[in-house]
Design an enzyme around this catalytic site. Structure first.
Site, short mmCIF file in Angstrom:
data_model
loop_
_atom_site.label_atom_id
_atom_site.label_comp_id
_atom_site.label_asym_id
_atom_site.label_seq_id
_atom_site.Cartn_x
_atom_site.Cartn_y
_atom_site.Cartn_z
N HIS A 290 1.84 4.30 -2.95
CA HIS A 290 1.84 5.77 -2.82
C HIS A 290 3.06 6.38 -3.50
O HIS A 290 2.95 7.42 -4.15
CB HIS A 290 1.84 6.19 -1.35
CG HIS A 290 0.49 6.28 -0.73
ND1 HIS A 290 -0.49 7.14 -1.16
CD2 HIS A 290 -0.03 5.63 0.33
CE1 HIS A 290 -1.56 7.01 -0.41
NE2 HIS A 290 -1.31 6.09 0.51
N HIS B 273 0.84 -1.20 0.00
CA HIS B 273 0.00 0.00 0.00
C HIS B 273 0.88 1.25 0.00
O HIS B 273 0.66 2.18 -0.79
CB HIS B 273 -0.91 -0.04 1.24
CG HIS B 273 -1.76 1.17 1.44
ND1 HIS B 273 -3.13 1.12 1.38
CD2 HIS B 273 -1.44 2.45 1.74
CE1 HIS B 273 -3.62 2.33 1.62
NE2 HIS B 273 -2.61 3.16 1.85
N GLU B 274 1.89 1.27 0.87
CA GLU B 274 2.74 2.46 0.98
C GLU B 274 3.65 2.62 -0.24
O GLU B 274 3.86 3.74 -0.71
CB GLU B 274 3.55 2.43 2.28
CG GLU B 274 2.72 2.43 3.55
CD GLU B 274 1.72 3.58 3.65
OE1 GLU B 274 1.96 4.67 3.09
OE2 GLU B 274 0.67 3.39 4.30
#
Length: 175
Positions: free
Chosen positions: A144, A140-141
Site C-alpha cells: 500500500h 500487503h501493507e
C-alpha cells in the site's frame, strides 16, 4: 481518537507512493491512534496511512492471538517507514482481503518469510523476521505504501473484473 474514512478502489490516491516520516511527532502519534480505531472499527488486521488519505509511510497491524481459554489477546503494532530487507525464495499462499476493496478476497502468493526494518513510536529502529500470516500482512501493507494493491498480484483478468466492479459502484454512488 477518531474513526477516519477508508478510501475505496478505484480512488486514485491508493496508487500514490507514500512519503517517509521524518520524525515521530504528536500528530503522528494521533494519526496512529486514529488508524487503530479505524482498523478495529472496520474491522481489519492491517491499515496503511494512504487508506485514510494520509500518504505517509505508517502501518498499523493487529494479528490478535487466542490464549488457552480461547480469548483473543490483542497484539497492536505500529510500523513507521517499514522496508523489506530480504525475502525468502519459498512462497506461501493466503487468501487476502483489503479494507479498500471491501468484500473481495483472493488467494495471493508471496514470499513465505521476510526481514523487515521499521521505526516505532519512540523513534527506535528495529529489524525483525516475519513468517506466516505476519509476513503476508506486512507485505500487503508495505505494498500500500508503494501504491500497490493485492489485486496487482492476481491475474489480469480477475484484476480487471474487480476494478470494473468497483468503478461501476463508485459511479452509481456518485449519482
Amino acid at each position: 481518537m477518531a474513526i477516519r474514512e477508508i478510501i475505496i478502489l478505484p480512488d486514485k490516491q491508493l496508487r500514490l507512493v507514500s512519503r517517509p516520516i521524518e520524525t515521530v511527532t504528536p500528530e503522528i502519534r494521533k494519526l496512529a491512534d486514529d488508524m487503530f480505531e479505524t482498523m478495529y472499527d472496520a474491522p481489519g488486521i492491517g491499515l496503511a496511512g494512504i487508506q485514510i488519505a494520509q500518504p505517509l509511510r505508517i502501518i498499523t497491524m493487529d494479528l490478535a492471538r487466542r490464549d488457552e481459554e480461547g480469548e483473543l489477546t490483542p497484539r497492536p503494532r505500529i510500523f513507521i517507514n517499514p522496508e523489506i530487507l530480504s525475502a525468502s525464495e519459498e512462497l506461501s499462499t493466503y487468501e487476502e482481503g483489503c479494507l479498500s476493496i471491501p468484500e473481495y478476497y483472493e488467494e495471493v502468493e508471496r514470499p513465505a518469510r521476510v526481514r523487515v526494518r521499521f521505526t516505532d513510536l519512540d523513534g527506535k529502529v528495529h529489524e525483525e523476521d516475519a513468517e506466516g500470516i505476519y509476513a503476508t500482512c506486512i507485505q500487503h501493507e508495505i505494498d500500500h505504501l508503494n501504491g500497490v494493491l493485492f489485486v496487482d498480484h492476481i491475474s489480469k483478468l480477475k484484476r480487471d473484473r474487480v476494478v470494473k466492479k468497483f468503478t461501476k459502484a463508485a459511479k452509481l454512488a456518485a449519482k
